[in-house]
Write a protein that holds these residues in place. Structure first.
Motif, PDB file in Angstrom:
ATOM      1  N   PHE A 208     -23.366 -12.141 -25.674  1.00 25.36           N
ATOM      2  CA  PHE A 208     -22.183 -12.620 -24.956  1.00 25.36           C
ATOM      3  C   PHE A 208     -20.905 -11.945 -25.469  1.00 25.36           C
ATOM      4  O   PHE A 208     -19.968 -11.707 -24.693  1.00 25.36           O
ATOM      5  CB  PHE A 208     -22.078 -14.141 -25.052  1.00 25.36           C
ATOM      6  CG  PHE A 208     -23.123 -14.854 -24.247  1.00 25.36           C
ATOM      7  CD1 PHE A 208     -22.926 -15.125 -22.905  1.00 25.36           C
ATOM      8  CD2 PHE A 208     -24.320 -15.233 -24.826  1.00 25.36           C
ATOM      9  CE1 PHE A 208     -23.895 -15.758 -22.151  1.00 25.36           C
ATOM     10  CE2 PHE A 208     -25.304 -15.874 -24.083  1.00 25.36           C
ATOM     11  CZ  PHE A 208     -25.091 -16.135 -22.741  1.00 25.36           C
ATOM     12  N   ALA A 209     -20.872 -11.638 -26.762  1.00 14.58           N
ATOM     13  CA  ALA A 209     -19.719 -10.916 -27.307  1.00 14.58           C
ATOM     14  C   ALA A 209     -19.589  -9.552 -26.627  1.00 14.58           C
ATOM     15  O   ALA A 209     -18.476  -9.110 -26.281  1.00 14.58           O
ATOM     16  CB  ALA A 209     -19.864 -10.754 -28.818  1.00 14.58           C
ATOM     17  N   GLN A 210     -20.718  -8.881 -26.425  1.00 15.29           N
ATOM     18  CA  GLN A 210     -20.695  -7.585 -25.727  1.00 15.29           C
ATOM     19  C   GLN A 210     -20.221  -7.757 -24.281  1.00 15.29           C
ATOM     20  O   GLN A 210     -19.464  -6.921 -23.761  1.00 15.29           O
ATOM     21  CB  GLN A 210     -22.092  -6.973 -25.736  1.00 15.29           C
ATOM     22  CG  GLN A 210     -22.612  -6.575 -27.108  1.00 15.29           C
ATOM     23  CD  GLN A 210     -24.010  -5.997 -27.005  1.00 15.29           C
ATOM     24  OE1 GLN A 210     -24.188  -4.823 -26.688  1.00 15.29           O
ATOM     25  NE2 GLN A 210     -25.014  -6.822 -27.252  1.00 15.29           N
ATOM     26  N   PHE A 211     -20.678  -8.825 -23.637  1.00 19.77           N
ATOM     27  CA  PHE A 211     -20.288  -9.088 -22.257  1.00 19.77           C
ATOM     28  C   PHE A 211     -18.777  -9.303 -22.154  1.00 19.77           C
ATOM     29  O   PHE A 211     -18.105  -8.751 -21.263  1.00 19.77           O
ATOM     30  CB  PHE A 211     -21.051 -10.310 -21.738  1.00 19.77           C
ATOM     31  CG  PHE A 211     -20.738 -10.686 -20.314  1.00 19.77           C
ATOM     32  CD1 PHE A 211     -21.281  -9.978 -19.253  1.00 19.77           C
ATOM     33  CD2 PHE A 211     -19.904 -11.758 -20.037  1.00 19.77           C
ATOM     34  CE1 PHE A 211     -20.993 -10.323 -17.936  1.00 19.77           C
ATOM     35  CE2 PHE A 211     -19.612 -12.118 -18.730  1.00 19.77           C
ATOM     36  CZ  PHE A 211     -20.166 -11.394 -17.676  1.00 19.77           C
ATOM     37  N   ILE A 212     -18.222 -10.088 -23.063  1.00 22.70           N
ATOM     38  CA  ILE A 212     -16.775 -10.357 -23.072  1.00 22.70           C
ATOM     39  C   ILE A 212     -15.995  -9.050 -23.196  1.00 22.70           C
ATOM     40  O   ILE A 212     -15.021  -8.803 -22.473  1.00 22.70           O
ATOM     41  CB  ILE A 212     -16.417 -11.315 -24.224  1.00 22.70           C
ATOM     42  CG1 ILE A 212     -17.019 -12.704 -23.981  1.00 22.70           C
ATOM     43  CG2 ILE A 212     -14.893 -11.413 -24.393  1.00 22.70           C
ATOM     44  CD1 ILE A 212     -17.006 -13.602 -25.202  1.00 22.70           C
ATOM     45  N   ASP A 213     -16.437  -8.198 -24.108  1.00 14.81           N
ATOM     46  CA  ASP A 213     -15.712  -6.963 -24.384  1.00 14.81           C
ATOM     47  C   ASP A 213     -15.807  -5.936 -23.257  1.00 14.81           C
ATOM     48  O   ASP A 213     -15.084  -4.932 -23.269  1.00 14.81           O
ATOM     49  CB  ASP A 213     -16.199  -6.348 -25.700  1.00 14.81           C
ATOM     50  CG  ASP A 213     -15.769  -7.163 -26.914  1.00 14.81           C
ATOM     51  OD1 ASP A 213     -14.771  -7.894 -26.804  1.00 14.81           O
ATOM     52  OD2 ASP A 213     -16.445  -7.081 -27.959  1.00 14.81           O
ATOM     53  N   LEU A 214     -16.668  -6.173 -22.273  1.00  9.34           N
ATOM     54  CA  LEU A 214     -16.771  -5.291 -21.110  1.00  9.34           C
ATOM     55  C   LEU A 214     -15.705  -5.593 -20.051  1.00  9.34           C
ATOM     56  O   LEU A 214     -15.588  -4.859 -19.071  1.00  9.34           O
ATOM     57  CB  LEU A 214     -18.165  -5.410 -20.473  1.00  9.34           C
ATOM     58  CG  LEU A 214     -19.322  -4.725 -21.205  1.00  9.34           C
ATOM     59  CD1 LEU A 214     -20.639  -5.059 -20.527  1.00  9.34           C
ATOM     60  CD2 LEU A 214     -19.121  -3.216 -21.257  1.00  9.34           C
ATOM     61  N   THR A 215     -14.939  -6.660 -20.231  1.00 14.92           N
ATOM     62  CA  THR A 215     -13.911  -7.020 -19.250  1.00 14.92           C
ATOM     63  C   THR A 215     -12.874  -5.911 -19.157  1.00 14.92           C
ATOM     64  O   THR A 215     -12.253  -5.551 -20.161  1.00 14.92           O
ATOM     65  CB  THR A 215     -13.237  -8.346 -19.638  1.00 14.92           C
ATOM     66  OG1 THR A 215     -14.240  -9.363 -19.789  1.00 14.92           O
ATOM     67  CG2 THR A 215     -12.244  -8.785 -18.564  1.00 14.92           C
ATOM     68  N   PRO A 216     -12.673  -5.340 -17.971  1.00 10.76           N
ATOM     69  CA  PRO A 216     -11.790  -4.174 -17.842  1.00 10.76           C
ATOM     70  C   PRO A 216     -10.317  -4.557 -17.881  1.00 10.76           C
ATOM     71  O   PRO A 216      -9.958  -5.722 -17.728  1.00 10.76           O
ATOM     72  CB  PRO A 216     -12.176  -3.621 -16.463  1.00 10.76           C
ATOM     73  CG  PRO A 216     -12.604  -4.827 -15.688  1.00 10.76           C
ATOM     74  CD  PRO A 216     -13.292  -5.713 -16.677  1.00 10.76           C
TER      75      PRO A 216
END
Length: 456
Positions: A208-216
Motif C-alpha cells: 500500500f505504501a508503494q500504491f500511495i507513492d504512485l499518486t501523480p
C-alpha cells in the motif's frame, strides 16, 4: 488493441478473466481460452457467449503464431504448457491488470484499493455515474445489478477500477493495483490479509505504501481517517501531503431499521447501512466529485443504490426476520458486517455464521487475527469444510482453538452442511436475523430452503 484481434486466455475460468474474455468478444475479437476447471457462474457465462472450451485442461495447440496476444490468469502455473509455448513463440503476454492499463492509457483512471470495501465503493461510483448518464469503463469484482459484465472497455474517457492487492500472475508477483497507475484513488483501510503471499504485516503494508507513492502530481488519493495503520503510512508517504485527503463516515441516523444520511441540512434515505458503508459512501462521493459529479447529484442517486452482490445483500425477509449474505471472511470484514446488522436492528437478536474458507482464515498461524472480531452477534457459528482444509494442505482447526483465537467461549463449529442446515431450521426466528458470511458456499448449504423455511 481492442477490436479485430486474435486473443487467447490462459486460465479463462477466473471471475474477472472470463468477464474480460466476454468483453473482448463483444468488441469483435476472436477469443479462445483454456482452464483446468470451470465453476458457475463463469461456466454458464462462457457457454452463453460461445467461449466455453470443449474440454477442461490445457492444450498447447491453442497457442500459435497467429495470435495477437495472450492474457495470463493468476490461476495458471509457471510451467503451464500453453504459457511455455507462448513464451517460446515470443508472443505478447499480458496479465489482466497489465492489459487493463494498456487498454485505458488514454483515460482518467480511478482506482479503489484497501483491505475491505473495494467492491462496495466501486459499485457506488458506477451506480451514480450510470444514473447521471456519464460514459465510463470499469473493472469490478462482483456482478452488479444493471451491468451485464464485470468488465467494460470502450472509448469512454474514464475508467473505474477495483484495485486488488493480490499478486498479478505467475510471472509477476507484484500487486495488481500497482499496474493501474491511478490518477485518483482511495484506500479504505489496511487489515492484514493474503497470508500466503504476504507472510508479515510489514510486507502487506509495504504494498500500500508503494500504491500511495504512485499518486501523480495532478492526482489525488483519499484515505480513511479512522484507520491508524493507514494514517501512519500516509504520514510517511514520499509525495506532497496536499495530494492525500482524509475522509470519514457520513453522519447518519437509524429509524425503524432504516438509515438516513445527513448532508447540509437534508436527509437522504439509504438502502445500505452500517458504519463501514457510511464511510464507503463518503469515499465514493469524494471520487465522484473529482469526476465532475456534484454532491446534490450524488445524494439524489445514491438513495437507489441497493449494494453489490453478496455485500450485506438482503436475500430473504419475513415479518420479524431478515437474512443477509455477505462476502465477509477477513477479520476486519467480519467485524464491520456483524456490527452493521446488530446496530441496524437493535430490537432483534443476531445469529451469525462465518465460513472460514481462504488460506489465511484456515491457517493456525493467522487465525488469532480474528480476536474480538466476532463479539457482537448474539450467537456466533463457524463453518469449516474439511475438503477446503485438505485442498489447502492445512491442519483442521478445532472448536476449542477457534474459541481461544476469537476470544469467544460459546462459538459453535460445524463441519457438515446438513448439520448446519438442521440446526438453523430448528431455531426460533421471531425477532431474530440471520447473517451468512463467506467467500465460499458453506459446503453446498441449501440456502434457498433455509431462506424459505425461516421467512415463510
Amino acid at each position: 488493441m481492442l477490436k479485430n484481434k486474435k486473443v487467447h486466455f490462459i486460465a479463462i475460468g477466473g471471475s474477472v478473466m472470463h468477464n474480460l474474455a466476454i468483453c473482448l468478444k463483444l468488441l469483435d475479437n476472436q477469443v479462445t481460452g483454456s482452464d483446468d476447471m470451470f465453476f458457475d457462474p463463469s461456466k454458464t457465462n462462457l457457454q452463453k457467449h460461445g467461449l466455453l472450451p470443449e474440454k477442461e485442461g490445457w492444450n498447447a495447440d491453442k497457442v500459435h503464431s497467429g495470435l495477437d496476444y495472450v492474457i495470463l490468469g493468476m490461476h495458471a502455473k509457471k510451467d503451464n504448457p500453453e504459457l511455455l509455448k507462448a513464451r517460446a513463440l515470443g508472443l505478447k503476454i499480458y496479465s489482466f491488470p497489465e492489459f487493463i492499463h494498456e487498454a485505458s492509457k488514454a483515460k482518467t483512471r480511478v482506482v479503489v484499493a484497501g483491505s475491505h470495501g473495494k467492491t462496495s465503493i466501486t459499485s457506488m461510483v458506477l451506480h451514480v455515474l450510470q444514473k447521471t448518464g456519464r460514459a465510463f469503463d470499469y473493472l469490478v469484482g462482483a456482478q452488479l445489478e444493471g451491468f451485464e459484465t464485470m468488465v467494460k472497455l470502450s472509448d469512454a474517457p474514464v475508467m473505474v477500477i477495483e484495485g486488488d492487492e493480490y499478486t498479478t500472475s505467475p510471472l509477476d508477483l507484484t500487486p495488481k493495483f500497482l499496474h493501474y497507475k491511478h490518477h485518483y484513488a482511495c484506500i479504505t483501510g489496511i487489515a492484514w490479509d493474503h497470508y500466503n503471499v504476504f507472510p508479515t504485516l510489514d510486507i502487506y503494508e509495504h504494498q500500500f505504501a508503494q500504491f500511495i507513492d504512485l499518486t501523480p502530481p495532478e492526482g489525488k488519493l483519499f484515505y480513511a481517517a479512522s484507520d491508524p495503520r493507514l494514517v501512519s503510512l500516509i504520514d510517511r508517504a514520499e509525495i506532497p501531503q496536499e495530494r492525500l485527503l482524509a475522509y470519514e463516515a457520513l453522519p447518519a441516523t437509524v429509524r425503524n431499521n432504516k438509515t438516513f444520511v445527513e448532508w447540509e441540512g437534508h436527509e437522504y434515505g439509504l438502502q445500505v447501512f452500517g458504519q463501514h458503508n457510511l464511510q464507503n459512501l463518503n469515499a465514493a462521493r469524494c471520487l465522484l466529485n473529482e469526476l465532475g459529479v456534484s454532491n446534490e447529484q450524488f445524494f439524489t442517486h445514491i438513495q437507489s443504490f441497493k449494494g453489490a452482490s453478496k455485500r450485506l445483500e438482503l436475500i430473504g425477509e419475513g415479518q420479524n426476520c431478515s437474512i443477509y449474505k455477505d462476502f465477509a471472511h477477513a477479520p476486519s470484514k467480519l467485524k464491520a458486517t456483524s456490527e452493521a446488522v446488530t446496530r441496524q436492528f437493535t430490537k432483534r437478536q443476531l445469529t451469525a455464521c462465518l465460513e472460514l474458507h481462504t488460506f489465511s482464515s484456515l491457517n493456525k498461524a493467522f487465525i488469532h487475527q480474528y480476536k474480538d472480531c466476532y463479539n457482537l452477534p448474539h450467537e456466533a457459528l463457524i463453518f469449516i469444510n474439511p475438503k477446503a482444509v485438505e485442498a489447502k494442505k492445512l491442519e483442521m482447526i478445532t472448536e476449542a482453538e477457534l474459541r481461544e483465537a476469537f476470544n469467544r467461549p460459546d462459538i459453535r463449529l460445524f463441519t457438515e452442511a446438513p448439520k448446519l442446515e438442521e440446526y438453523l431450521l430448528n431455531q426460533n426466528w421471531n425477532n431474530r436475523n440471520l447473517l451468512l458470511m463467506s467467500s465460499g458456499n458453506f459446503g453446498g448449504l441449501d440456502i434457498e430452503t433455509i431462506k424459505n423455511r425461516i421467512t415463510g
